[in-house]
Design a protein around this motif. Sequence first.
Motif, PDB file in Angstrom:
ATOM      1  N   GLU A   1      81.359 -72.239  78.897  1.00  0.00           N
ATOM      2  CA  GLU A   1      82.310 -71.824  77.874  1.00  0.00           C
ATOM      3  C   GLU A   1      81.727 -71.894  76.469  1.00  0.00           C
ATOM      4  O   GLU A   1      82.109 -71.103  75.606  1.00  0.00           O
ATOM      5  CB  GLU A   1      83.568 -72.699  77.935  1.00  0.00           C
ATOM      6  N   LYS A   2      80.822 -72.847  76.235  1.00  0.00           N
ATOM      7  CA  LYS A   2      80.251 -73.009  74.898  1.00  0.00           C
ATOM      8  C   LYS A   2      78.736 -72.938  74.982  1.00  0.00           C
ATOM      9  O   LYS A   2      78.112 -73.710  75.719  1.00  0.00           O
ATOM     10  CB  LYS A   2      80.687 -74.342  74.285  1.00  0.00           C
ATOM     11  N   LEU A   3      78.162 -72.019  74.208  1.00  0.00           N
ATOM     12  CA  LEU A   3      76.708 -71.810  74.197  1.00  0.00           C
ATOM     13  C   LEU A   3      76.227 -71.758  72.758  1.00  0.00           C
ATOM     14  O   LEU A   3      76.764 -71.021  71.932  1.00  0.00           O
ATOM     15  CB  LEU A   3      76.356 -70.508  74.921  1.00  0.00           C
ATOM     16  N   ASN A   4      75.211 -72.552  72.458  1.00  0.00           N
ATOM     17  CA  ASN A   4      74.638 -72.574  71.111  1.00  0.00           C
ATOM     18  C   ASN A   4      73.180 -72.147  71.183  1.00  0.00           C
ATOM     19  O   ASN A   4      72.346 -72.834  71.779  1.00  0.00           O
ATOM     20  CB  ASN A   4      74.756 -73.975  70.499  1.00  0.00           C
ATOM     21  N   LEU A   5      72.882 -70.999  70.591  1.00  0.00           N
ATOM     22  CA  LEU A   5      71.509 -70.476  70.543  1.00  0.00           C
ATOM     23  C   LEU A   5      70.990 -70.369  69.117  1.00  0.00           C
ATOM     24  O   LEU A   5      69.957 -69.734  68.868  1.00  0.00           O
ATOM     25  CB  LEU A   5      71.461 -69.087  71.191  1.00  0.00           C
ATOM     26  N   SER A   6      71.667 -70.964  68.180  1.00  0.00           N
ATOM     27  CA  SER A   6      71.284 -70.828  66.768  1.00  0.00           C
ATOM     28  C   SER A   6      69.886 -71.365  66.519  1.00  0.00           C
ATOM     29  O   SER A   6      69.396 -72.238  67.235  1.00  0.00           O
ATOM     30  CB  SER A   6      72.295 -71.557  65.875  1.00  0.00           C
ATOM     31  N   SER A   7      69.237 -70.819  65.503  1.00  0.00           N
ATOM     32  CA  SER A   7      67.890 -71.229  65.084  1.00  0.00           C
ATOM     33  C   SER A   7      66.859 -71.022  66.189  1.00  0.00           C
ATOM     34  O   SER A   7      65.961 -71.838  66.378  1.00  0.00           O
ATOM     35  CB  SER A   7      67.882 -72.689  64.613  1.00  0.00           C
ATOM     36  N   ASN A   8      66.998 -69.925  66.937  1.00  0.00           N
ATOM     37  CA  ASN A   8      65.991 -69.466  67.887  1.00  0.00           C
ATOM     38  C   ASN A   8      65.487 -68.102  67.419  1.00  0.00           C
ATOM     39  O   ASN A   8      66.220 -67.360  66.742  1.00  0.00           O
ATOM     40  CB  ASN A   8      66.577 -69.336  69.301  1.00  0.00           C
ATOM     41  N   PRO A   9      64.264 -67.704  67.771  1.00  0.00           N
ATOM     42  CA  PRO A   9      63.779 -66.371  67.388  1.00  0.00           C
ATOM     43  C   PRO A   9      64.659 -65.234  67.887  1.00  0.00           C
ATOM     44  O   PRO A   9      64.711 -64.172  67.264  1.00  0.00           O
ATOM     45  CB  PRO A   9      62.390 -66.318  68.041  1.00  0.00           C
ATOM     46  N   ILE A  10      65.387 -65.458  68.970  1.00  0.00           N
ATOM     47  CA  ILE A  10      66.250 -64.420  69.519  1.00  0.00           C
ATOM     48  C   ILE A  10      67.351 -63.997  68.548  1.00  0.00           C
ATOM     49  O   ILE A  10      67.885 -62.888  68.626  1.00  0.00           O
ATOM     50  CB  ILE A  10      66.858 -64.914  70.854  1.00  0.00           C
ATOM     51  N   CYS A  11      67.675 -64.858  67.620  1.00  0.00           N
ATOM     52  CA  CYS A  11      68.796 -64.604  66.702  1.00  0.00           C
ATOM     53  C   CYS A  11      68.518 -63.467  65.720  1.00  0.00           C
ATOM     54  O   CYS A  11      69.456 -62.961  65.090  1.00  0.00           O
ATOM     55  CB  CYS A  11      69.140 -65.872  65.927  1.00  0.00           C
ATOM     56  N   ILE A  12      67.260 -63.050  65.577  1.00  0.00           N
ATOM     57  CA  ILE A  12      66.940 -61.982  64.620  1.00  0.00           C
ATOM     58  C   ILE A  12      67.060 -60.602  65.272  1.00  0.00           C
ATOM     59  O   ILE A  12      66.901 -59.582  64.601  1.00  0.00           O
ATOM     60  CB  ILE A  12      65.536 -62.167  64.033  1.00  0.00           C
ATOM     61  N   ILE A  13      67.332 -60.548  66.578  1.00  0.00           N
ATOM     62  CA  ILE A  13      67.516 -59.266  67.252  1.00  0.00           C
ATOM     63  C   ILE A  13      68.758 -58.567  66.693  1.00  0.00           C
ATOM     64  O   ILE A  13      69.803 -59.204  66.534  1.00  0.00           O
ATOM     65  CB  ILE A  13      67.661 -59.473  68.778  1.00  0.00           C
ATOM     66  N   PRO A  14      68.681 -57.265  66.376  1.00  0.00           N
ATOM     67  CA  PRO A  14      69.883 -56.556  65.892  1.00  0.00           C
ATOM     68  C   PRO A  14      71.032 -56.659  66.898  1.00  0.00           C
ATOM     69  O   PRO A  14      70.825 -56.553  68.112  1.00  0.00           O
ATOM     70  CB  PRO A  14      69.387 -55.109  65.744  1.00  0.00           C
ATOM     71  N   ASP A  15      72.238 -56.846  66.391  1.00  0.00           N
ATOM     72  CA  ASP A  15      73.429 -57.005  67.236  1.00  0.00           C
ATOM     73  C   ASP A  15      73.233 -58.114  68.268  1.00  0.00           C
ATOM     74  O   ASP A  15      73.627 -58.006  69.438  1.00  0.00           O
ATOM     75  CB  ASP A  15      73.750 -55.687  67.948  1.00  0.00           C
ATOM     76  N   TYR A  16      72.617 -59.210  67.804  1.00  0.00           N
ATOM     77  CA  TYR A  16      72.274 -60.339  68.682  1.00  0.00           C
ATOM     78  C   TYR A  16      73.483 -60.869  69.448  1.00  0.00           C
ATOM     79  O   TYR A  16      73.424 -61.063  70.661  1.00  0.00           O
ATOM     80  CB  TYR A  16      71.628 -61.436  67.836  1.00  0.00           C
ATOM     81  N   ARG A  17      74.604 -61.086  68.770  1.00  0.00           N
ATOM     82  CA  ARG A  17      75.759 -61.710  69.418  1.00  0.00           C
ATOM     83  C   ARG A  17      76.296 -60.838  70.546  1.00  0.00           C
ATOM     84  O   ARG A  17      76.521 -61.322  71.664  1.00  0.00           O
ATOM     85  CB  ARG A  17      76.860 -61.981  68.382  1.00  0.00           C
ATOM     86  N   THR A  18      76.510 -59.573  70.292  1.00  0.00           N
ATOM     87  CA  THR A  18      77.095 -58.712  71.319  1.00  0.00           C
ATOM     88  C   THR A  18      76.133 -58.517  72.495  1.00  0.00           C
ATOM     89  O   THR A  18      76.568 -58.428  73.654  1.00  0.00           O
ATOM     90  CB  THR A  18      77.478 -57.351  70.728  1.00  0.00           C
ATOM     91  N   LYS A  19      74.840 -58.467  72.220  1.00  0.00           N
ATOM     92  CA  LYS A  19      73.869 -58.300  73.300  1.00  0.00           C
ATOM     93  C   LYS A  19      73.793 -59.556  74.179  1.00  0.00           C
ATOM     94  O   LYS A  19      73.602 -59.455  75.396  1.00  0.00           O
ATOM     95  CB  LYS A  19      72.496 -57.975  72.723  1.00  0.00           C
ATOM     96  N   VAL A  20      73.953 -60.710  73.554  1.00  0.00           N
ATOM     97  CA  VAL A  20      73.981 -61.949  74.342  1.00  0.00           C
ATOM     98  C   VAL A  20      75.266 -62.030  75.154  1.00  0.00           C
ATOM     99  O   VAL A  20      75.248 -62.338  76.355  1.00  0.00           O
ATOM    100  CB  VAL A  20      73.846 -63.184  73.420  1.00  0.00           C
ATOM    101  N   LEU A  21      76.392 -61.732  74.529  1.00  0.00           N
ATOM    102  CA  LEU A  21      77.678 -61.804  75.228  1.00  0.00           C
ATOM    103  C   LEU A  21      77.749 -60.808  76.384  1.00  0.00           C
ATOM    104  O   LEU A  21      78.390 -61.073  77.405  1.00  0.00           O
ATOM    105  CB  LEU A  21      78.818 -61.534  74.238  1.00  0.00           C
ATOM    106  N   ALA A  22      77.065 -59.673  76.240  1.00  0.00           N
ATOM    107  CA  ALA A  22      77.073 -58.677  77.305  1.00  0.00           C
ATOM    108  C   ALA A  22      76.421 -59.197  78.581  1.00  0.00           C
ATOM    109  O   ALA A  22      76.727 -58.709  79.680  1.00  0.00           O
ATOM    110  CB  ALA A  22      76.357 -57.411  76.835  1.00  0.00           C
ATOM    111  N   GLN A  23      75.549 -60.210  78.443  1.00  0.00           N
ATOM    112  CA  GLN A  23      74.887 -60.774  79.617  1.00  0.00           C
ATOM    113  C   GLN A  23      75.862 -61.556  80.501  1.00  0.00           C
ATOM    114  O   GLN A  23      75.547 -61.859  81.658  1.00  0.00           O
ATOM    115  CB  GLN A  23      73.741 -61.697  79.190  1.00  0.00           C
ATOM    116  N   PHE A  24      77.039 -61.869  79.964  1.00  0.00           N
ATOM    117  CA  PHE A  24      78.037 -62.619  80.730  1.00  0.00           C
ATOM    118  C   PHE A  24      79.043 -61.700  81.418  1.00  0.00           C
ATOM    119  O   PHE A  24      79.977 -62.202  82.068  1.00  0.00           O
ATOM    120  CB  PHE A  24      78.761 -63.604  79.815  1.00  0.00           C
ATOM    121  N   GLY A  25      78.872 -60.404  81.289  1.00  0.00           N
ATOM    122  CA  GLY A  25      79.719 -59.458  82.001  1.00  0.00           C
ATOM    123  C   GLY A  25      81.195 -59.628  81.708  1.00  0.00           C
ATOM    124  O   GLY A  25      81.606 -59.682  80.544  1.00  0.00           O
ATOM    125  N   ASP A  26      81.985 -59.749  82.746  1.00  0.00           N
ATOM    126  CA  ASP A  26      83.440 -59.850  82.592  1.00  0.00           C
ATOM    127  C   ASP A  26      83.881 -61.175  81.967  1.00  0.00           C
ATOM    128  O   ASP A  26      85.044 -61.311  81.576  1.00  0.00           O
ATOM    129  CB  ASP A  26      84.112 -59.690  83.955  1.00  0.00           C
TER     130      ASP A  26
END
Length: 488
Positions: free
Chosen positions: A377-402
């Motif tokens: 339910e709670k995921l913290n990825l802040s201060s990782n290189p992945i955070c600079i990817i454009p539309d980072y939040r939505t692309k990460v959330l999409a990995q969780f599907g439904d």
Amino acid sequence: MEPGPFPEEVPDRKVRVVGSELVESYTVSLLAAKTLITKRSSLSFLQLTAEKKVDRRLLPPKKILGKNSKSLVERRQKELELYLQTLLQQFPEATPTPLACFLHFHLYEINGITAALAEELFHKGEQLLQAGEVFTLRPLQLYSVTQQLRLAKPTCFTGDAKTDLGHILDFTCRLRYLKISGTRGPVGTSNIQENSLSFDLSVFKSLLQIEISDCIAQRVQGLPSLRSTLATLSIHRSTESMMSVLVPEASEFPQWEPEGVESGCPVTAVVPVWRQLTTLDMSHNCISTIDDSVVRRLRLNHLYNLVHVDLSYNSLRSLEAAHTRLGNIKTLSLAGNQLEKLTGLSKLYSLVNLDLSHNQLAQLEEIRNIGALPCLEKLNLSSNPICIIPDYRTKVLAQFGDRAAEVCLDCKVTTEKELDTVEVLKAIQKAKEAKDRMSHNDKKISEDTKPSAAPSSSSSSSSCPAQQSACPSQGNHVCIRLCSAEEV
């Protein structure tokens, strides 16, 4: 001075004058009593002669002329040192309070430290226990108590009932919440290296929670005695290995098994399990791997109630097969490590909270390893290189599907706008996957229906029956050759 801060067996006490300072119009001596202690206060030596029957003639005589000359000061230092040493020999057990305070025995000397702690608990111990608050002790205090218990002395050798060691033992038997806070470097004005002192925790019989910081874990004795009661164990800046904390017996017995495990191999020790432990906090250490102690104890489900694990700010690089090491935990903090991959987290099915901030995660594909966790339910990825990817939040959330709407990313609740974008990304991904499947199927059909190679000229002159019998079948297809009428 002895090479270490304290030897295991305490020798005769000694005091030494190590220098002097000129303050205004008088000279102040610098003393070393058991350890180096800078003194800028005065002692009423006349009080000792009156109350304790100390021979007044032992006191160095006063000097008026040339009182600050170098030679006179050095001689006076020797005389003062001899006088103080004589006083210590005259009172080998119960040092007079004025002298003990003058030499800071309550801060740096074993007898003085335990006497001061016993008197404090005599007055406040019961109140502290009833309040249920966390009680803080220093490693130097615990070291002193440990050494006192090893000596063949009465629990009250001073004659003052308030300083009886029994007050400490009664308190430690009933205490539930303890914090042990050490220091890096010398204690106060002494030369005592507190974080290297050893002490024994077996005097604590009812602890539910303990926090240890700035100590050397290998010097902390008696941790195994806390297994039957301890629910929360926190250790910071004290170890490079989980084994030295969870299974200290492993350093003494190379072949061991947890209690209750049937082993076909010979063992030299059976280690009791941490039956009550629910929270393990080993953050801010120098742990580089989840070592064998955790593999053997947690994989076998012998940490029955463990649900919170904090390994943040260590040196972890790999989490391979973490589910075999971390069991059915619900909260896992791995912040501040050096993780680049998440392959070891894919089977932590009970995980609810996961902190991966301040690591080296750079690839969006790594999120797929945790995208299928059903309870996260709670995921913290802040201060990782992945955070600079454009539309980072939505692309990460999409990995969780439904389950995207159920995930709180980086302490921020998912918005409706982000969920709409996630649905678009999911649709695009599904379309891409469908196109890839169709392309793969077409390619397979094309390969299956590909015609066989034309027959060679040497075979064309043979008769039709021979050619038919010699013509091999290709997979499930029959090879047929048309014959001319003349050949028939």
